[in-house]
Design a protein around this motif. Structure first.
Motif, PDB file in Angstrom:
ATOM      1  N   UNK A 231      29.706  25.477  18.758  1.00  0.00           N
ATOM      2  CA  UNK A 231      30.479  25.756  19.487  1.00  0.00           C
ATOM      3  C   UNK A 231      31.547  24.885  20.127  1.00  0.00           C
ATOM      4  N   UNK A 232      30.406  23.807  20.820  1.00  0.00           N
ATOM      5  CA  UNK A 232      31.156  22.789  21.473  1.00  0.00           C
ATOM      6  C   UNK A 232      32.380  21.992  20.517  1.00  0.00           C
ATOM      7  N   UNK A 233      31.945  21.795  19.212  1.00  0.00           N
ATOM      8  CA  UNK A 233      32.536  21.118  18.323  1.00  0.00           C
ATOM      9  C   UNK A 233      33.954  21.960  18.159  1.00  0.00           C
ATOM     10  N   UNK A 234      34.032  23.265  18.156  1.00  0.00           N
ATOM     11  CA  UNK A 234      35.238  24.100  17.967  1.00  0.00           C
ATOM     12  C   UNK A 234      35.853  23.806  19.291  1.00  0.00           C
ATOM     13  N   UNK A 235      35.159  23.405  20.333  1.00  0.00           N
ATOM     14  CA  UNK A 235      36.062  23.295  21.809  1.00  0.00           C
ATOM     15  C   UNK A 235      35.994  24.086  22.713  1.00  0.00           C
ATOM     16  N   UNK A 236      34.509  25.012  22.614  1.00  0.00           N
ATOM     17  CA  UNK A 236      34.285  25.834  23.504  1.00  0.00           C
ATOM     18  C   UNK A 236      33.335  25.263  24.697  1.00  0.00           C
ATOM     19  N   UNK A 237      33.523  25.600  25.798  1.00  0.00           N
ATOM     20  CA  UNK A 237      32.369  25.325  27.014  1.00  0.00           C
ATOM     21  C   UNK A 237      31.222  26.117  26.577  1.00  0.00           C
ATOM     22  N   UNK A 238      30.084  25.176  26.646  1.00  0.00           N
ATOM     23  CA  UNK A 238      28.994  25.964  26.195  1.00  0.00           C
ATOM     24  C   UNK A 238      27.757  25.815  27.067  1.00  0.00           C
ATOM     25  N   UNK A 239      27.034  26.806  27.606  1.00  0.00           N
ATOM     26  CA  UNK A 239      25.864  26.521  28.327  1.00  0.00           C
ATOM     27  C   UNK A 239      24.795  27.282  27.613  1.00  0.00           C
ATOM     28  N   UNK A 240      23.322  26.466  27.593  1.00  0.00           N
ATOM     29  CA  UNK A 240      22.314  26.590  27.176  1.00  0.00           C
ATOM     30  C   UNK A 240      21.220  26.770  28.025  1.00  0.00           C
ATOM     31  N   UNK A 241      20.340  27.940  27.986  1.00  0.00           N
ATOM     32  CA  UNK A 241      19.340  28.105  29.090  1.00  0.00           C
ATOM     33  C   UNK A 241      18.203  28.736  28.330  1.00  0.00           C
ATOM     34  N   UNK A 242      16.942  28.135  28.441  1.00  0.00           N
ATOM     35  CA  UNK A 242      15.694  28.700  28.248  1.00  0.00           C
ATOM     36  C   UNK A 242      15.695  29.921  28.992  1.00  0.00           C
ATOM     37  N   UNK A 243      15.161  31.048  28.224  1.00  0.00           N
ATOM     38  CA  UNK A 243      14.877  32.583  28.876  1.00  0.00           C
ATOM     39  C   UNK A 243      14.363  32.342  30.373  1.00  0.00           C
ATOM     40  N   UNK A 244      13.267  31.519  30.511  1.00  0.00           N
ATOM     41  CA  UNK A 244      12.609  31.327  31.818  1.00  0.00           C
ATOM     42  C   UNK A 244      13.437  31.017  32.921  1.00  0.00           C
ATOM     43  N   UNK A 245      14.600  30.167  32.488  1.00  0.00           N
ATOM     44  CA  UNK A 245      15.713  29.735  33.649  1.00  0.00           C
ATOM     45  C   UNK A 245      17.138  30.621  33.522  1.00  0.00           C
ATOM     46  N   UNK A 246      16.999  31.595  32.632  1.00  0.00           N
ATOM     47  CA  UNK A 246      18.267  32.359  32.507  1.00  0.00           C
ATOM     48  C   UNK A 246      18.303  33.371  33.844  1.00  0.00           C
ATOM     49  N   UNK A 247      19.552  33.391  34.192  1.00  0.00           N
ATOM     50  CA  UNK A 247      19.821  34.439  35.440  1.00  0.00           C
ATOM     51  C   UNK A 247      20.725  35.684  34.816  1.00  0.00           C
ATOM     52  N   UNK A 248      20.594  36.927  34.841  1.00  0.00           N
ATOM     53  CA  UNK A 248      21.251  37.634  34.206  1.00  0.00           C
ATOM     54  C   UNK A 248      22.767  37.796  34.728  1.00  0.00           C
TER      55      UNK A 248
END
Ligand SMILES: Cc1cc2nc3c(=O)[nH]c(=O)nc-3n(C[C@H](O)[C@H](O)[C@H](O)COP(=O)(O)O)c2cc1C
Length: 143
Positions: free
Chosen positions: A26-43
């Protein structure tokens, strides 16, 4: 390019490898990307992104991991996913992908628009599987 938020759970790193390859694609295609482990993700944070990818291996007997990923997915269902573009991914071993089919059905019932069918990799993703992950990332970036 759409912002892509990837949330994953991984016990032994296989699904994490998939998440990282999707993020790189996704980043290579030019999109901003956020990656979160489930334990740290906020809905609320996750739902702020128009495009989501959720990753979890097959656990228990063809179910999602129950202490972190399942509660997170239930919280997404409670919030609703109407109009959200979504892809699912994860690693498995001896099954036939039942957990992924059932997960996708749940997400569709919550209103998600599936960008593609769930991407599954047998155990540690090989080069072919990682290539499919990178291609999925590029697809999500343009979704
Ligand atoms: C407790 C447990 C339950 C599992 N249940 C299943 C299952 O029902 N079906 C299956 O195909 N694989 C099952 N597996 C295998 C995992 O899905 C597989 O090892 C996967 O690669 C783990 O991904 P991870 O490295 O991201 O944690 C299970 C593994 C564990 C540890």
């Amino acid at each position: 390019m759409s912002m892509v938020h990837i949330v994953f759970w991984s016990g032994t790193g296989n699904t994490q490898r998939m998440a990282e390859a999707i993020a790189a694609g996704a980043a290579k295609a030019g999109a901003p990307v956020v990656v979160s482990p489930a334990a740290e993700a906020r809905v609320e944070t996750v739902l702020a992104a128009p495009v989501l990818a959720l990753g979890c291996p097959s656990m228990g007997a063809e179910v999602l991991e129950e202490s972190e990923m399942e509660p997170f997915v239930m919280a997404l269902e409670a919030a609703g996913l109407r109009g959200k573009k979504l892809a699912l991914f994860g690693s498995y071993d001896w099954g036939d992908g039942q957990w992924m089919r059932e997960w996708q059905e749940r997400m569709e019932k919550s209103g998600a628009i599936m960008v593609t069918d769930g991407l599954i990799a047998n155990n540690t993703p090989d080069a072919d599987a990682l290539g499919l992950c990178a291609a999925l990332g590029a697809k999500l970036a343009g979704a």
